[in-house]
Write an enzyme that holds these catalytic residues in place. Structure first.
Site, mmCIF file in Angstrom:
data_model
loop_
_atom_site.group_PDB
_atom_site.id
_atom_site.type_symbol
_atom_site.label_atom_id
_atom_site.label_comp_id
_atom_site.label_asym_id
_atom_site.label_seq_id
_atom_site.Cartn_x
_atom_site.Cartn_y
_atom_site.Cartn_z
ATOM 1 N N CYS A 29 0.856 -1.188 0.000
ATOM 2 C CA CYS A 29 0.000 0.000 0.000
ATOM 3 C C CYS A 29 0.888 1.232 0.000
ATOM 4 O O CYS A 29 2.113 1.140 0.098
ATOM 5 C CB CYS A 29 -0.939 0.006 1.212
ATOM 6 N N CYS A 32 3.434 1.731 2.723
ATOM 7 C CA CYS A 32 4.706 1.021 2.551
ATOM 8 C C CYS A 32 5.675 1.863 1.731
ATOM 9 O O CYS A 32 6.855 1.999 2.081
ATOM 10 C CB CYS A 32 4.470 -0.328 1.872
ATOM 11 N N ASP A 450 -0.874 14.163 -30.428
ATOM 12 C CA ASP A 450 0.037 13.751 -31.491
ATOM 13 C C ASP A 450 -0.699 13.851 -32.827
ATOM 14 O O ASP A 450 -1.927 13.728 -32.879
ATOM 15 C CB ASP A 450 0.499 12.324 -31.240
#
Length: 790
Positions: A29, A32, A450
């Site tokens: 998670c 962490c 683009d």
């Protein structure tokens, strides 16, 4: 621990500083990731960025900080770490695939046991008289596989965190599962059978502690496993695309020896300075210089140019591009990791690693939320015992706190909305890859588009025909017969129009391709020549003034023109260009309606860029931007205070897609574009771009509502449970209702509707924009010839 001494050396980034990339294992998670990043940043002079989705840590550190020290710091925090290696892409992909398989097996088992367990638990709790001999053992048998083997990833992470005196959301999940199962078994086997599983008014008024909560443990496990599986599959898909990109170059190469003998070897063995041969249809194995031969080269993979470029002796060519017509002899200049294709892969990975690592808003505060809930549960237990309550009542209140705070609604808040949005998005041609897209969608104010394959169709089409002394039908019939035998993209467009208007093309005798110039052949006994103006100048054939003027106007509009002659007299000309998608005008208008600024970005020349921009009603244009420059354009726009979304489809767009706050790739595009983007657009029309942004914003709003409800529910319910007003049964019921609300709110996304296709306004042909460009002057906000352009 990895043998860091064997890893590749660090790259110098500044005097006295080095940078290294670590692969982190065991993070589950955002808490962490924050923990690892905090530990690394505590080292003097170290700056670390940890990305949960890619499981990478990018570290810049003083030279005196060893690599071993960085690895040990991560391991001391409770996670595995190793230096990223060249073969890490294959290793990471294999690990992600194994994780997906493990999670899928655990989720399938959890679902198989969860459904009958829930049904049976509800019946036995509501109707105690329906209990049969040995019912306790049946419930235990159904719950045990889910609470142990299926939930093992949560238990394992919680134990690992406990060894390092830290907490994560897994800690709360694991403790909730263990507490619910432990108390349920105690209630079923050791409490008064008349009260075990008590429900209804008696349970509500007397706070009976004899409830059975096995289905609560099973539901938490099942729902959160589904969320973990979703994340793992997304990570595996990204890894697979990057691995395919790395293998996009030539697999082998035909090396030319000093004695002119040809030998085919693996492309990885090619050395700088060696000569190699490339035949039509083959990929060029390395960046190099053409020594002999002529050919049209398809460079769209690297530059986005829709028209193949002619290459001859002395010209530079790029690895990964495709030779279309003639045979080339090339001297290798840059090989392996030094090629532009290898640099492109590195740019994409670097840009991805720099993205925000926040995946769930709930995980942002779990470092505070989890220990607070645990402290509250312990305080509740101790408080009731000190107040003279029975152990059963005290434990019941403490268990109610754990169950009421068990993050079922928190765990569902994001996955539930994503599941519904993904399903609705699939119907609309939009695929949301992860949480980053949702968070980024609300902040963007600029959409960079683009050109080739995104705003345009990516296919060459004849957009103009001019005759001189002959009919349109005869011109197309003669030109089509010659061009039908050619493989050039321009020739294919001419042959296609001729076949559509005059029927199947005839055969051209004595066909000969003239590399870089055109082609010739004999049709109906006449020599027909089709090619560029330069070809006719070399042959001494004059071009009529009116025809020459028409060709100049078409070329200013970005078209490629070819002349057609027979009997040494020029009979007409054809204009060929990449056409703008019919939905481009409506899509650009829709983007402006959302408060966004559209920008056209291309590696093509300014004339072509101007023509496409005019046809699509885009006023801000940046042209001649190669892959590295495209990513720099995005960074420059963001440095100027803009929040940028990038829409592309090619390999050359990969770095820009990864560098943008929100990357949107067309599903028909290349693997690298799809890998680098946050959202995949599957519909063929450009209207999918504003639809995708609107869907992402709607999904993010839904997730925020879900999280707000889940947190408010916990803030209000936990004190009530601690004070003894809610027993575990009511806690489980309210938690379930909270989850139901989250699911219901998420299901509202099914009503999201896209813009009807009937509202599209067709864009004018690019060739028709020539007069617009000539008459309007330079009305663009910005026109840039970007450094490094072709």
């Amino acid at each position: 621990m990895v043998d860091v001494a064997a890893a590749s050396p660090l790259t110098d980034v500044a005097p006295g500083m080095t940078e290294v990339e670590l692969v982190i294992g065991g993070m589950t998670c955002a808490a962490c990731a924050v923990r690892v990043q905090t530990k690394l940043n505590k080292l003097d002079g170290v700056t670390a960025t940890v990305n949960l989705s890619t499981e990478r840590a990018h570290v810049t550190a003083p030279a005196q900080v060893s690599r071993q020290e960085l690895v040990k710091v991560v391991e001391a925090a409770g996670y595995s770490a190793e230096l990223a290696r060249p073969e890490a892409a294959d290793t990471s992909f294999a690990a992600d695939s194994a994780t997906v398989k493990r999670l899928r097996r655990r989720l399938i088992l959890a679902l198989v046991f969860f459904v009958p367990l829930t049904d049976l638990s509800i019946v036995l709790s509501i109707f105690p008289w329906s209990r049969f001999p040995g019912w306790q053992w049946v419930l235990v048998a159904l719950a045990a596989p889910v609470a142990t083997w299926a939930a093992w990833p949560f238990h394992q992470a919680a134990l690992r965190q406990a060894r390092h005196l830290s907490f994560s959301m897994d800690t709360l999940v694991s403790m909730g599962i263990v507490a619910a199962c432990g108390w349920s078994i105690y209630a079923m086997f050791f409490l008064d059978r008349s009260r075990a599983g008590a429900s209804g008014l008696h349970a509500l008024l007397h706070n009976s502690g004899g409830g059975i909560y096995l289905e609560v443990a099973a539901s938490v496990t099942t729902f959160l496993l589904a969320g973990r599986l979703y994340e793992a599959r997304a990570r595996r898909s990204a890894g697979e695309a990057m691995r395919d990109l790395a293998a996009a170059g030539a697999k082998d190469v035909c090396v030319l020896g000093d004695d002119h003998a040809e030998q085919r070897i693996p492309a990885g063995q090619l050395q700088a300075g060696q000569r190699f041969v490339v035949r039509p249809g083959e990929r060029i194995a390395a960046d190099g210089e053409v020594l002999s031969g002529q050919s049209a080269v398809d460079r769209s993979m690297m530059t986005g140019e829709s028209v193949p470029v002619d290459a001859a002796a002395g010209d530079s060519v790029t690895g990964g591009t495709i030779v279309l017509t003639g045979r080339l002899v090339v001297r290798a200049v840059k090989v392996g990791r030094d090629t532009q294709l290898a640099h492109l892969v590195a740019l994409v990975e670097q840009a991805q690693a720099g993205k925000a690592g926040i995946q769930r808003l709930a995980d942002r505060i779990c470092a505070v939320f989890v220990p607070c809930v645990l402290a509250c549960a312990v305080a509740t237990l101790a408080g009731w015992l000190l107040a003279g309550s029975t152990a059963e009542h005290a434990f019941s209140a403490a268990l109610a706190v754990l169950i009421i705070a068990c993050p079922c609604a928190l765990g569902l808040a994001t996955p539930a909305a994503l599941v519904v949005a993904s399903g609705r998005g699939a119907q609309l041609g939009v695929f949301i890859k992860g949480y980053q897209a949702l968070e980024s969608s609300r902040a963007i104010d600029t959409v960079v588009l683009d050109k080739t394959g995104t705003v345009t169709t990516g296919q060459m089409t004849v957009t103009g025909v001019m005759t001189a002394g002959t009919s349109r039908g005869d011109l197309l019939r003669h030109a089509g017969a010659v061009e039908h035998a050619s493989e050039h993209a321009v020739a294919a467009a001419v042959a296609a129009l001729a076949a559509a208007e005059t029927g199947p093309p005839g055969s051209a005798e004595g066909f000969a391709a003239l590399p870089g110039l055109g082609a010739r052949g004999v049709v109906d006994g006449r020599e027909v020549v089709v090619g560029r103006e330069r070809l006719f100048a070399e042959r001494g054939t004059g071009v009529p003034a009116e025809l020459a003027g028409w060709c100049r106007a078409q070329e200013r509009a970005g078209a490629t023109t070819v002349l057609v002659s027979w009997d040494d007299v020029i009979r007409g000309a054809l204009a060929v260009t990449d056409t703008v998608k019919p939905s481009a005008v409506a899509a650009v208008a829709e983007l402006r309606g959302l408060g966004l600024r559209p920008v056209l970005l291309t590696g093509d020349n300014p004339a072509t860029a101007d023509a496409v921009a005019a046809a699509a009603r885009i006023t801000e244009v940046i042209s001649e931007a190669l892959p590295v420059a495209k990513a720099q354009v995005i960074r420059d726009l963001e440095a100027a205070g803009r929040s940028v979304a990038m829409v592309g489809d090619g390999v050359n767009d990969g770095p820009a897609l990864a560098a943008a706050q929100l990357g949107l790739a067309l599903g028909s595009g290349t693997d690298v574009a799809i890998c680098a983007a946050d959202m995949i657009l599957l519909r063929d029309d450009l209207q999918v771009v504003p639809d995708a942004i609107k869907l992402a914003r709607a999904t993010f709003r839904t997730i925020r509502r879900n999280l707000a409800w889940a947190f408010c529910y916990n803030v209000l319910a936990i004190p009530l449970a601690a004070l003894g007003f809610l027993n575990p049964i009511v806690a489980a019921a309210t938690m379930t209702l909270s989850s139901v609300f989250v699911v219901w709110n998420s299901l509202r996304l099914r009503r999201f509707s896209a813009t009807p296709a009937s509202s599209f306004r067709t864009a004018p042909p690019v060739a028709d924009a020539a007069s617009t460009i000539c008459n309007r002057g330079n009305t663009r906000d910005e026109s840039v010839r970007w450094p490094g352009g072709s």
